[in-house]
Design a protein around this motif. Structure first.
Motif, short mmCIF file in Angstrom:
data_model
loop_
_atom_site.label_atom_id
_atom_site.label_comp_id
_atom_site.label_asym_id
_atom_site.label_seq_id
_atom_site.Cartn_x
_atom_site.Cartn_y
_atom_site.Cartn_z
N GLU A 207 11.57 -16.33 11.77
CA GLU A 207 10.28 -16.00 11.15
C GLU A 207 9.84 -14.59 11.51
OE1 GLU A 207 7.28 -18.89 12.01
OE2 GLU A 207 7.81 -20.10 10.27
N ALA A 208 10.04 -14.20 12.76
CA ALA A 208 9.69 -12.84 13.17
C ALA A 208 10.55 -11.83 12.43
CB ALA A 208 9.87 -12.68 14.68
N ALA A 209 11.84 -12.11 12.30
CA ALA A 209 12.74 -11.20 11.58
C ALA A 209 12.33 -11.08 10.12
CB ALA A 209 14.18 -11.69 11.70
N ALA A 210 11.96 -12.20 9.50
CA ALA A 210 11.54 -12.18 8.09
C ALA A 210 10.23 -11.43 7.92
CB ALA A 210 11.42 -13.61 7.57
N PHE A 211 9.32 -11.57 8.85
CA PHE A 211 8.05 -10.86 8.79
C PHE A 211 8.29 -9.36 8.86
CE2 PHE A 211 4.23 -8.90 10.48
CZ PHE A 211 3.21 -9.53 9.77
N LEU A 212 9.17 -8.93 9.77
CA LEU A 212 9.46 -7.50 9.91
C LEU A 212 10.15 -6.96 8.67
CD1 LEU A 212 9.18 -5.21 11.96
CD2 LEU A 212 11.48 -5.74 12.77
N ALA A 213 11.05 -7.74 8.10
CA ALA A 213 11.73 -7.32 6.87
C ALA A 213 10.74 -7.13 5.73
CB ALA A 213 12.79 -8.35 6.48
N ALA A 214 9.80 -8.06 5.61
CA ALA A 214 8.78 -7.94 4.55
C ALA A 214 7.86 -6.75 4.81
CB ALA A 214 7.97 -9.23 4.49
N PHE A 215 7.55 -6.49 6.07
CA PHE A 215 6.72 -5.35 6.44
C PHE A 215 7.36 -4.04 5.99
CE2 PHE A 215 6.19 -1.94 9.61
CZ PHE A 215 4.83 -1.71 9.53
N VAL A 216 8.66 -3.89 6.23
CA VAL A 216 9.36 -2.66 5.84
C VAL A 216 9.34 -2.48 4.33
CG1 VAL A 216 11.66 -1.61 5.69
CG2 VAL A 216 10.80 -2.45 7.88
N GLU A 217 9.59 -3.55 3.59
CA GLU A 217 9.59 -3.44 2.13
C GLU A 217 8.20 -3.03 1.62
OE1 GLU A 217 12.43 -3.50 0.30
OE2 GLU A 217 13.21 -3.60 2.35
N LYS A 218 7.17 -3.59 2.24
CA LYS A 218 5.80 -3.26 1.84
C LYS A 218 5.50 -1.79 2.10
CE LYS A 218 2.47 -5.20 4.18
NZ LYS A 218 1.51 -6.23 4.63
N LYS A 219 5.95 -1.26 3.23
CA LYS A 219 5.67 0.12 3.58
C LYS A 219 6.46 1.10 2.73
CE LYS A 219 2.51 -0.95 6.29
NZ LYS A 219 1.11 -0.69 5.85
N LYS A 220 7.63 0.70 2.27
CA LYS A 220 8.37 1.53 1.31
C LYS A 220 7.68 1.52 -0.04
CE LYS A 220 12.44 -0.47 1.86
NZ LYS A 220 13.89 -0.75 1.71
N ALA A 221 7.33 0.33 -0.50
CA ALA A 221 6.74 0.19 -1.84
C ALA A 221 5.38 0.86 -1.95
CB ALA A 221 6.61 -1.29 -2.18
N SER A 222 4.61 0.87 -0.89
CA SER A 222 3.26 1.45 -0.92
C SER A 222 3.26 2.97 -0.87
CB SER A 222 2.44 0.91 0.26
OG SER A 222 2.93 1.44 1.50
N GLY A 223 4.41 3.55 -0.55
CA GLY A 223 4.49 5.00 -0.39
C GLY A 223 4.23 5.47 1.03
N PHE A 224 3.99 4.53 1.95
CA PHE A 224 3.66 4.91 3.33
C PHE A 224 4.81 5.69 3.98
CE2 PHE A 224 3.61 4.32 7.91
CZ PHE A 224 2.28 4.58 8.23
N VAL A 225 6.06 5.23 3.79
CA VAL A 225 7.20 5.91 4.42
C VAL A 225 7.36 7.31 3.86
CG1 VAL A 225 9.68 5.84 4.81
CG2 VAL A 225 8.36 3.73 4.92
N ALA A 226 7.26 7.44 2.54
CA ALA A 226 7.37 8.76 1.91
C ALA A 226 6.28 9.70 2.40
CB ALA A 226 7.31 8.62 0.39
N GLN A 227 5.08 9.18 2.51
CA GLN A 227 3.95 10.01 2.99
C GLN A 227 4.14 10.42 4.45
OE1 GLN A 227 0.66 7.39 2.17
NE2 GLN A 227 1.00 7.49 -0.05
N ALA A 228 4.71 9.53 5.25
CA ALA A 228 4.96 9.85 6.66
C ALA A 228 6.00 10.95 6.78
CB ALA A 228 5.40 8.60 7.42
N LEU A 229 7.06 10.88 5.99
CA LEU A 229 8.07 11.94 5.99
C LEU A 229 7.44 13.28 5.62
CD1 LEU A 229 11.05 10.10 4.25
CD2 LEU A 229 10.98 10.82 6.63
N GLN A 230 6.59 13.26 4.61
CA GLN A 230 5.93 14.49 4.17
C GLN A 230 4.95 14.99 5.22
OE1 GLN A 230 3.58 14.06 0.60
NE2 GLN A 230 3.69 16.25 0.13
N ARG A 231 4.20 14.08 5.80
CA ARG A 231 3.18 14.45 6.80
C ARG A 231 3.81 15.15 8.01
NH1 ARG A 231 0.83 10.05 6.57
NH2 ARG A 231 1.92 8.87 8.20
N HIS A 232 5.00 14.70 8.38
CA HIS A 232 5.66 15.28 9.55
C HIS A 232 6.63 16.40 9.19
CE1 HIS A 232 3.88 12.41 12.32
NE2 HIS A 232 4.17 11.45 11.47
N GLY A 233 6.63 16.80 7.93
CA GLY A 233 7.44 17.93 7.52
C GLY A 233 8.94 17.68 7.59
N ILE A 234 9.34 16.44 7.29
CA ILE A 234 10.76 16.08 7.40
C ILE A 234 11.45 16.30 6.06
CG2 ILE A 234 12.38 14.22 7.86
CD1 ILE A 234 10.75 15.18 10.29
#
Length: 243
Positions: A207-234
């Protein structure tokens, strides 16, 4: 996936959510002007703590291997790793959130021109001990010799000190170090793509593994990961496709 008390307890059995942060990969984490850990992985750790309603504690390491060992030994509750079958024996990985390129570096006067010339007898390839590149090349190289530097950021220094033929690692780190020292060049193309994921000890349950997997997909889909890369100049890293 709904958050339950059991999932929260699985992630933070000590009362704090301990995130294993590897500073050996500059694309994902580093230190700010005040010396505090920062970067994409730190941002994601903060978001996970917020969703779990837990106090975040950063457990910081200078090399990937040490970061992996901390999570495998449950001295940290989750971390950020390149997906690899050896690490997967004890850690449940999510799908990747970022894709990173691995390249070879040689001296300007090296006769090597392409990746397929690296795996030959007499060639010494320097990698960061315990890094994804170390694990991958240990499996793949049949004739070249692998030399291991203490961490990924020390690969080029070790490469020069040893007078080795090839250095291997994160493209951006190699480019930065080569520009500082001079007299070096990257080979013609990447030799691997690193699938950078989050991971939790398998002992924490499905259940913990599934929760973390869903969390990652949500953060990709929301644009959070892309925004973090941009924010840190990566640059040079891309958001992994949704699963």
């Amino acid at each position: 996936m709904n958050l339950t008390l059991a999932i929260r307890s699985a992630f933070a059995p000590t009362g704090k959510l301990r995130a294993s942060i590897n500073l050996g990969n500059p694309i994902l984490a580093g230190r700010d002007a005040d010396g505090c850990p920062c970067g994409v992985s730190v941002d994601l750790a903060g978001e996970l703590a917020r969703e779990l309603g837990a106090e975040l504690e950063l457990v910081v390491f200078d090399a990937a291997g040490k970061s992996v060992e901390a999570v495998a030994a449950e001295e940290a509750d989750f971390g950020f790793f390149a997906i690899d079958p050896v690490r997967g024996q004890q850690i449940a990985f999510t799908a990747p959130y970022v894709l990173i390129e691995g390249y070879y570096l040689v001296k300007n006067d090296s006769p090597l021109k392409s990746n397929d010339e690296v795996d030959r007898a007499g060639q010494r390839v320097v990698v960061g001990k315990g890094s994804a590149y170390d694990l991958y090349l240990t499996r793949e190289l049949k004739h070249a010799t692998i030399l291991r530097s203490p961490t990924s950021p020390t690969v080029v220094q070790h490469f020069l000190q040893e007078g080795a033929e090839v250095a291997a690692g994160v493209k951006q780190q190699l480019e930065h170090d080569a520009a500082q020292a001079g007299g070096m060049r990257l080979l013609n193309e990447r030799f691997m793509v690193i699938r950078q994921a989050m991971g939790v000890p398998k002992s924490r349950g499905a259940e913990a593994a599934a929760f973390l997997a869903a969390f990652v997909e949500k953060k990709k889909a929301s644009g959070f990961v892309a925004q973090a890369l941009q924010r840190h100049g990566i640059s040079g890293a891309s958001v992994a496709p949704l699963e």
